[in-house]
Motif scaffolding. Structure first.
Motif, short mmCIF file in Angstrom:
data_model
loop_
_atom_site.label_atom_id
_atom_site.label_comp_id
_atom_site.label_asym_id
_atom_site.label_seq_id
_atom_site.Cartn_x
_atom_site.Cartn_y
_atom_site.Cartn_z
N MET A 1 0.86 -1.20 0.00
CA MET A 1 0.00 0.00 0.00
C MET A 1 0.88 1.23 0.00
O MET A 1 1.78 1.35 0.82
CB MET A 1 -0.84 -0.07 1.28
CG MET A 1 -1.86 1.01 1.42
SD MET A 1 -3.03 1.05 0.07
CE MET A 1 -3.32 -0.68 -0.21
N ASN A 2 0.67 2.09 -0.95
CA ASN A 2 1.54 3.25 -0.93
C ASN A 2 0.92 4.38 -0.12
O ASN A 2 -0.28 4.44 0.11
CB ASN A 2 1.94 3.69 -2.35
CG ASN A 2 0.80 4.30 -3.10
OD1 ASN A 2 0.13 5.18 -2.58
ND2 ASN A 2 0.55 3.83 -4.31
N ALA A 3 1.81 5.23 0.32
CA ALA A 3 1.40 6.23 1.29
C ALA A 3 0.40 7.21 0.72
O ALA A 3 -0.50 7.67 1.42
CB ALA A 3 2.63 6.96 1.81
N GLU A 4 0.51 7.47 -0.58
CA GLU A 4 -0.38 8.47 -1.19
C GLU A 4 -1.82 7.96 -1.18
O GLU A 4 -2.75 8.69 -0.86
CB GLU A 4 0.07 8.70 -2.64
CG GLU A 4 -0.60 9.89 -3.27
CD GLU A 4 -0.28 9.94 -4.74
OE1 GLU A 4 0.01 11.04 -5.21
OE2 GLU A 4 -0.32 8.90 -5.41
N ARG A 5 -1.96 6.66 -1.52
CA ARG A 5 -3.30 6.08 -1.55
C ARG A 5 -3.88 6.01 -0.15
O ARG A 5 -5.06 6.17 0.05
CB ARG A 5 -3.23 4.69 -2.17
CG ARG A 5 -2.98 4.73 -3.66
CD ARG A 5 -4.31 4.66 -4.41
NE ARG A 5 -5.02 3.48 -3.98
CZ ARG A 5 -4.67 2.26 -4.31
NH1 ARG A 5 -3.64 2.04 -5.06
NH2 ARG A 5 -5.36 1.24 -3.88
N MET A 607 -7.66 20.11 -16.44
CA MET A 607 -6.88 18.90 -16.71
C MET A 607 -7.01 18.43 -18.15
O MET A 607 -6.20 17.62 -18.61
CB MET A 607 -7.32 17.78 -15.76
CG MET A 607 -6.75 17.96 -14.36
SD MET A 607 -7.77 17.22 -13.11
CE MET A 607 -7.39 15.52 -13.33
N PRO A 650 -7.27 9.76 -21.36
CA PRO A 650 -5.94 9.38 -20.91
C PRO A 650 -5.42 10.30 -19.80
O PRO A 650 -4.51 9.94 -19.07
CB PRO A 650 -5.09 9.50 -22.17
CG PRO A 650 -5.81 10.46 -23.02
CD PRO A 650 -7.27 10.32 -22.71
N ALA A 651 -6.00 11.49 -19.70
CA ALA A 651 -5.52 12.44 -18.70
C ALA A 651 -6.25 12.29 -17.38
O ALA A 651 -5.93 12.96 -16.41
CB ALA A 651 -5.70 13.86 -19.23
N GLY A 652 -7.26 11.42 -17.35
CA GLY A 652 -8.05 11.31 -16.13
C GLY A 652 -8.81 12.58 -15.85
O GLY A 652 -9.13 12.90 -14.70
N ASN A 661 -12.61 7.80 -9.07
CA ASN A 661 -11.45 6.94 -8.79
C ASN A 661 -11.46 6.49 -7.34
O ASN A 661 -11.22 5.33 -7.04
CB ASN A 661 -10.15 7.70 -9.05
CG ASN A 661 -9.77 7.66 -10.52
OD1 ASN A 661 -10.35 6.90 -11.29
ND2 ASN A 661 -8.82 8.48 -10.90
N LEU A 665 -11.58 2.61 -6.48
CA LEU A 665 -10.39 2.02 -5.85
C LEU A 665 -10.69 1.57 -4.43
O LEU A 665 -10.20 0.53 -3.98
CB LEU A 665 -9.23 3.03 -5.88
CG LEU A 665 -8.69 3.28 -7.29
CD1 LEU A 665 -7.70 4.43 -7.29
CD2 LEU A 665 -8.03 2.03 -7.86
N GLU A 674 -8.16 -5.74 1.93
CA GLU A 674 -6.85 -5.26 2.36
C GLU A 674 -6.92 -4.74 3.79
O GLU A 674 -6.08 -5.05 4.62
CB GLU A 674 -6.38 -4.12 1.44
CG GLU A 674 -6.10 -4.58 0.02
CD GLU A 674 -4.62 -4.76 -0.22
OE1 GLU A 674 -3.85 -4.52 0.71
OE2 GLU A 674 -4.25 -5.15 -1.34
N PRO A 686 3.43 4.86 7.87
CA PRO A 686 3.16 6.24 8.27
C PRO A 686 2.70 7.05 7.07
O PRO A 686 3.07 6.75 5.94
CB PRO A 686 4.51 6.72 8.78
CG PRO A 686 5.53 5.79 8.24
CD PRO A 686 4.86 4.57 7.72
#
Lengths: 687, 337
Positions: A1-5, A607, A650-652, A661, A665, A674, A686
């Motif tokens: 799991m990355n911190a940003e998510r 965007m 493609p740019a979201g 999202n 997600l 998870e 952290p």
């Protein structure tokens, strides 16, 4: 799991004060509970998902029942539940039910999520332990998702009271008359010069043997004279834009070369016209018409059209016989096509079918063996107003057949052509057998695979035919050939068939064979589907909103189906569907306005870089590109929330309301459990 | 310069983990800006530019470094140790460049397991290794015990290991963008500017490369893809994607100035995913698929044959940061206890 998510799901740790999620697991009788341990899922959700915001979890025999819904309403009112997850059937079935329950209790309906533990779980698994585990994952996905739900409000748009009915066969006529008689304006568009469709070509209708024209023409006349119906024959829809309640339709009115204001339909023009043309449409190639013509005597409207492909004036620049003799001087050689634009609130598609082309089965010899006829040809032969005046004769035009075979399922129930049953051919073939005997006294053979007579009075008709002495041979015809082996076979068509009841191969010499051709979608069905923004099956039948519970509407709001455009069916079913489509439209008109689902795509202009990848993708033409600012925009009223552009961007830069999202997600994380399985590990990261 | 003045200056560090060193060169390539940086900061640790020992960093008080630019991905235990150390010592930790932010080229190793990588490195035809030696984390020799950093199962991005304050994308970041980032940092430390919200991507735009690309574009239908080296002549003014060149510009963050498309080459995506994109490869794949003009499976296959290296096309820079994170082999090893 990355911190940003991890950040994206913040508020995750501990139970935030403002999130109070209720989980409701449905047994659906034994539909779900038979495979999933519903009570275990409930107990697990209440304890293991507590730190995800779940404050109450319940299970109930039928959540969709009033008592089930009341459980939810009660928890919203008494326990302050502000997010609802119902684990039950597909959202297609009961999403609205549970949303309405939430709304009744004062909760925004879009804060409710229905997750499927039936279609996606209990119905597709047999292992109880594994299915229960999967139900947990599905519930966890729903819980993670509703955490990110927002209150949404439906868009309200006014409904234009006029309706476009496309197709002037019996389906379209029925729909148009229902609407017009209720007092609302209708534009009835028909490609051919007259209303009537296929029904106008038939001699009799099964099983009552009513004269087809006698029952159809009064309806045609009524449609032609009803002041609420704007009749646009010899016309085609060019384009459709807009959305339910507010469609803008452009229609091409092909030039008849006749002034409808002054024409009296007296018929002098087609009497005087020197050009005889084989009539491949109405007379199925068996008769002639003139270059200026009405397709048949009772045509509505009564005005003729000039066929520019065959008219001597358009080919050589001279003749003008019709113009010289026309008493009110109504011929207009210089008349041009006219483009009309009309505003309508709803559309009924009743564009009908085309007959299977029997030439595609070469072993049946149609087009090669003169005395092999199609069903439509036979309709014209037996019709008193047809080219032979109702005399059933061989291709030579004089000889009456002494023996006739009728082949069922031509192009239907055949993997080489169409898998489906065309629904009408058995009854049509029985009708032919009766008519042949009535007109000629010939011996009639019916070659059938199965006899399908499931409607009112149909099987009684079959019994009658059995008693009339028709010979029924159960077996699929292998070949129809001219090869005589004995003097008796000389000059006859030999039908090669396996008689499956007698258990042997047979050669049956006959004078005439009628191929009971199946129904196929119109040649241009796929373009029509695209034009009206609806879907059609691989074959080209338009797809209804629900095969059982909504066979009238389509997935595009405001576009309804009537008749064989949706699939093979007989006249009563077509008429019923036309009326049902109109009832739906009338309901809409009476409401005055309609609430559109707020699930819509939106572009974040900061965007969007104007790459234009999405520009051609929208099935509802809701995407507009602004050349000056180099950004794309979506018209929220046109958008149906299908998500095609959201996936393509493609740019979201495009997001779908209710399908952000974060929501998707989070649901995936929930499905992967998870947070449930590794809470310690997650907390250790952290952020 | 007096000791007091030195102490007053904010401290700066830069470190390279698993990277090519290009990001360090890019910082040095900012020209005269480097002098300004030197004047504004007390550079306490920067292996590529000056000698320093890890123990010097360990000795610093926690949070005493104002700004650390961390380039490179996390490939081994040394990278990870330094990431944790510098996180502890730094007030602002910046994932600098594509490797630190999304794994970049080293991240492509995530398609292979550790064993496969070692096989390729130590057993290939060009390697003379008769005893089949493999690097081990610790080895005892007569002189004592020797240690090597442990090779991790997968390549991770910096933010998959420690929290990161900002991201500067690019392989490498463009000099003018580095200068802008440093200007912002200097202004912020001098109290003349506000720092952007934590977690943001800085030194880049908020849209995509198409925003900076001057090529003319239309609604698209692509009937075939061709590798750019196989095309004899390209329309210099028309969108490359519309010419069947698989250009990654539509999904790639702007900020580079659309250098590649302007020079006639397709964007390969080194500036990483645009602001709204979670998984670069999936986004781009889905976008390409949406505009493929093919109606049946055979013609779809023909179009896809024009993309002979889908992993390289869609995940060249971002596999480690993608939702996939790794191929099955590496993933299985990563999950071992």
């Amino acid at each position: 799991m990355n911190a940003e998510r991890q950040d994206a799901g913040s508020g995750a740790r501990g139970t935030p004060e403002d999130l109070r999620i209720g989980v409701y697991v449905c047994h659906c009788g034994s539909n779900i509970a038979g495979t999933v341990d519903v009570e275990a899922v409930r107990a697990w959700a209440e304890t293991s998902l507590r730190d995800r915001g779940v404050v109450v979890a319940r299970d109930y025999k039928f959540m969709c029942s009033s008592l089930g819904q009341e459980l939810i309403e009660q928890d919203i009112r008494e326990q302050g539940v502000n997010r609802v997850v119902v684990a039950a059937c597909s959202p297609h079935l009961h999403e609205r039910t549970f949303r309405t329950a939430c709304e009744n209790a004062g909760l925004n309906p879009y804060l409710c999520e229905l997750v499927s533990v039936r279609e996606q779980d209990s119905w597709v698994h047999t292992d109880r332990a594994a299915a229960t585990e999967k139900a947990r994952a599905i519930v966890a996905g729903g819980v993670e998702r509703v955490r990110h739900h927002e209150e949404l409000r439906p868009l309200r748009v006014p409904i234009h009271p006029a309706t476009l009915v496309v197709g002037g066969g019996i389906g379209g006529i029925s729909a148009a008359l229902e609407l017009a008689n209720a007092g609302y304006p209708v534009y009835l568009v028909e490609r051919e010069p007259s209303l009537g469709g296929h029904m106008a070509q038939f001699d009799k209708t099964f099983p009552t043997l009513d004269c087809s024209a006698c029952i159809l023409t009064p309806r045609m006349v009524e449609a032609g004279s009803n002041p609420n119906i704007t009749l646009l024959t010899y016309s085609e829809v060019e384009s459709v834009s807009g959305y339910v309640g507010n469609f803008t339709v452009t229609i091409r009115r092909r030039a008849r070369q006749v002034d409808e204001e002054t024409c009296t339909g007296c018929g002098v023009c087609w009497e005087k016209c020197p050009v005889n043309v084989i009539d491949t449409r109405f007379e199925a190639g068996l008769g002639y018409r003139k270059a200026i013509y009405v397709p048949f005597a009772q045509a509505v409207p009564k005005y003729p059209v000039i066929d520019r492909e065959t008219c001597t004036y358009y080919l050589k620049g001279t003749c003008k016989a019709c113009e010289k003799f026309c008493p009110p001087q109504s011929i207009r050689f210089d008349q041009e096509d006219e483009i009309l634009t009309v505003e309508v609130g709803n559309i009924v598609l009743a564009t009908g079918f085309k007959l299977f082309d029997a030439r595609r089965i070469p072993q049946y010899g149609y087009g090669r063996l003169p005395n092999v006829f199609t069903s439509l040809e036979f309709e014209r032969l037996s019709n008193a107003a047809g080219p032979t005046g109702g005399r059933v004769v061989l291709r030579d035009g004089v000889t009456e057949p002494k023996s006739v075979g009728i082949v069922h399922c031509v192009g239907s129930r055949d993997r080489a052509y169409n898998n489906y049953c065309s629904a009408i051919c058995c009854m049509q073939s029985l009708k032919f057998a009766h008519l042949v005997r009535e007109h000629t006294g010939a011996t009639v053979y019916e070659f059938y695979i199965d006899m399908r007579t499931p409607s009112k009075g149909y099987d009684e008709f079959y019994q009658r035919l059995l008693e009339e002495g028709t010979v029924f041979i159960r077996g699929k015809v292998a070949e129809i050939s001219p090869g005589a082996r004995t003097p008796e076979e000389d000059g006859k068509l030999i039908v090669h068939v396996e008689d499956t009841l007698a258990g042997r191969q047979r050669r049956i010499p006959l004078d005439m064979v009628i191929l009971s051709a199946g129904l196929e979608p119109q040649e241009d069905a796929k373009e029509v589907a695209k034009k009206f923004g609806i879907s059609c099956s691989y074959e080209g039948w338009m797809i209804e909103r629900h095969p059982k519970l909504d066979p009238v509407a389509t997935m595009t709001e405001g576009v309804m189906l009537a008749g064989t455009v949706q699939g093979p069916k007989d006249i009563p079913a077509t008429v019923a569907q036309g009326a049902a489509a109109s009832a739906r439209v009338l309901g809409r008109i009476q409401q005055g306005e309609i609430a559109l689902e707020p699930v819509r795509a939106t572009v974040d202009p900061s965007m969007c870089s104007g790459c234009r990848i999405c520009n051609d993708l929208c099935p509802f033409s809701a995407i507009v590109f602004h050349e000056d600012r180099m950004v794309t925009e979506i018209n929220p009223a046109l958008c149906q929330g299908c998500g095609t552009c959201v996936a393509a961007c493609p740019a979201g830069a495009i997001s779908g309301t209710g399908f952000s999202n974060e929501q998707i997600l989070a649901q995936i994380e929930g499905l992967l459990m998870e947070r449930v399985r590794h809470p310690a590990e997650l907390e250790a990261v952290p952020a | 310069m007096s000791a007091a003045a030195v102490a007053a200056k904010p401290r700066f560090a830069m470190y390279w983990a698993a990277s090519c060193g290009g990001c360090d060169i890019a910082v040095l390539n900012t020209g005269e800006k480097i002098l300004e940086i030197d004047a504004a900061f007390d550079v306490v640790f920067w292996p590529v530019a000056m000698d320093a020992k890890y123990r010097d960093v360990e000795a610093m008080p926690d949070g005493s470094i104002a700004l650390t630019l961390f380039s490179g991905s996390i490939r081994n235990s040394e990278n990870e140790e330094m990431a944790r150390l510098l996180r502890r010592k730094s007030r602002l930790l910046v994932a600098f460049g594509s490797c630190a932010g999304e794994g970049c080229i080293p991240g492509l190793a995530n398609f292979s397991s550790r064993t496969e990588i070692f096989d390729a490195a130590y057993e290939s035809v060009s390697t003379d290794n008769p005893e089949h030696l493999r690097p081990l984390p610790s080895v005892t020799v007569p002189e004592g015990e020797l240690h090597l950093p442990e090779f991790c199962a997968t390549v991770r991005t910096l933010d998959q290991v420690v929290p990161v304050d900002y991201f500067v994308p690019g392989c490498p970041p463009e000099p003018h963008q580095i200068a802008a980032v440093m200007d912002l940092a200097m202004a912020a430390f001098a109290g003349r500017a506000e720092l952007p919200p934590a977690g943001s991507t800085i030194g880049a735009g908020h849209s995509t490369v198409c925003d900076e690309c001057p090529r003319e574009r239309h609604a698209k239908q692509i009937s075939s893809f061709t590798r750019i080296q196989q095309v004899a002549a390209l329309d210099p003014a028309l969108c490359l994607l519309e010419q069947g060149i698989p250009c990654n510009g539509p999904a790639t963050r702007d900020g580079c100035g659309a250098l590649c498309p302007k020079a006639g080459a397709q964007c390969i995506g080194c500036y990483g995913p645009a602001e709204g994109v979670v998984d670069f490869g999936a986004r781009l794949l889905s976008a390409f698929a949406s505009v493929i003009d093919a109606g049946d499976p055979a013609s779809i296959d023909r179009v896809l044959d024009g993309l002979p290296d889908p992993a390289g096309q869609f995940y060249r820079f971002n596999l480690a940061k993608s939702l996939l994170r790794a191929g099955r082999a590496a993933w299985a090893e990563d999950r071992k206890p």
